[in-house]
Design an enzyme around this catalytic site. Structure first.
Site, short mmCIF file in Angstrom:
data_model
loop_
_atom_site.label_atom_id
_atom_site.label_comp_id
_atom_site.label_asym_id
_atom_site.label_seq_id
_atom_site.Cartn_x
_atom_site.Cartn_y
_atom_site.Cartn_z
N ARG A 1 0.84 -1.19 0.00
CA ARG A 1 0.00 0.00 0.00
C ARG A 1 0.87 1.24 0.00
O ARG A 1 1.77 1.37 0.84
CB ARG A 1 -0.90 -0.01 1.24
CG ARG A 1 -1.63 1.28 1.53
CD ARG A 1 -2.94 1.33 0.81
NE ARG A 1 -3.60 2.62 0.94
CZ ARG A 1 -4.60 2.88 1.78
NH1 ARG A 1 -5.05 1.95 2.57
NH2 ARG A 1 -5.16 4.07 1.81
N ARG B 1 -5.03 2.30 -4.76
CA ARG B 1 -4.28 1.50 -3.79
C ARG B 1 -4.43 0.02 -4.10
O ARG B 1 -5.43 -0.42 -4.65
CB ARG B 1 -4.74 1.81 -2.37
CG ARG B 1 -6.13 1.42 -1.93
CD ARG B 1 -7.25 2.31 -2.42
NE ARG B 1 -7.19 3.71 -2.04
CZ ARG B 1 -7.74 4.20 -0.93
NH1 ARG B 1 -8.39 3.43 -0.10
NH2 ARG B 1 -7.66 5.47 -0.65
N ASP C 1 -10.38 -1.44 6.29
CA ASP C 1 -10.97 -0.52 7.26
C ASP C 1 -11.79 -1.29 8.29
O ASP C 1 -12.54 -2.21 7.94
CB ASP C 1 -11.90 0.47 6.57
CG ASP C 1 -11.17 1.41 5.62
OD1 ASP C 1 -9.99 1.72 5.89
OD2 ASP C 1 -11.77 1.84 4.62
#
Ligand code: X6L
Ligand code: MG
Ligand code: MG
Length: 160
Positions: free
Chosen positions: A83, A92, A97
């Site tokens: 990343r 990316r 998350d």
């Protein structure tokens, strides 16, 4: 054991392979157990639109890791999958998350949970609705959120 929901997505390289590798790396931690995985969804980019469509999924896990240790693990996997942060909201290889973590709320800018914008994003809500149709987010059923996001482009990936 606490349950948590994670959103995974990316739009560089072989994204499906990256997501699968991320799932493998998350599960390599003995304190993380994969409970449910949504379908893969092709999703129009949000925030910064001059980039390729994303592939997104949502997973449900059971974990003994406290929230900040889970965040650390997600960051480590993002790093191992190369990343890079060049453009804000830009392309990316992988993004992981923490959307929800059972019994935990935080406004720390490093770890805001529940994810503050998740209810506005079809690429989160539609896959989350698939695996957790009874969730409530901001005092509204997730089904109602999903219906109100029907203007955002998202396509469930099929195998044919
Ligand atoms: C106004 C200003 C409206 C900013 C929306 C929305 C910013 C989403 C960032 C926004 C705004 C984000 C993904 C993505 C990103 C992804 C898809 C973000 C962070 N990540 N688009 N855009 N999938 N389809 O995983 O979510 S960048
Ligand atoms: Mg994200
Ligand atoms: Mg992120």
């Amino acid at each position: 054991m606490p349950r948590a929901y994670l959103g995974l997505g990316g739009n560089i390289g072989d994204v499906k392979a990256n997501i699968q590798e991320a799932l493998r790396m998350l599960q390599a931690n003995n304190a993380v157990k994969l409970i449910k995985q949504s379908s893969y969804y092709e999703t129009a980019p949000v925030g910064f639109e001059q980039q390729a469509w994303f592939l997104n999924i949502v997973i449900e896990i059971e974990t003994e890791l406290p929230p900040y240790e889970l965040l650390e693990l997600c960051s480590k996997v993002e790093h191992q999958l190369k990343r890079e942060r060049l453009i804000r909201w830009g392309p990316r290889t992988i993004d992981i998350d923490i959307l929800l973590y059972e019994g935990f709320e935080s406004n720390d800018p490093k770890l805001i949970v529940p994810h503050p914008r998740m209810h506005e994003r079809a690429f989160v809500i539609i896959p989350l609705y698939e695996i957790a149709p009874n969730l409530f987010i901001k005092d509204q059923g997730i089904r109602e959120h999903a219906i109100s996001l029907n203007n955002q482009e998202i396509r469930k990936l099929t195998n044919d």
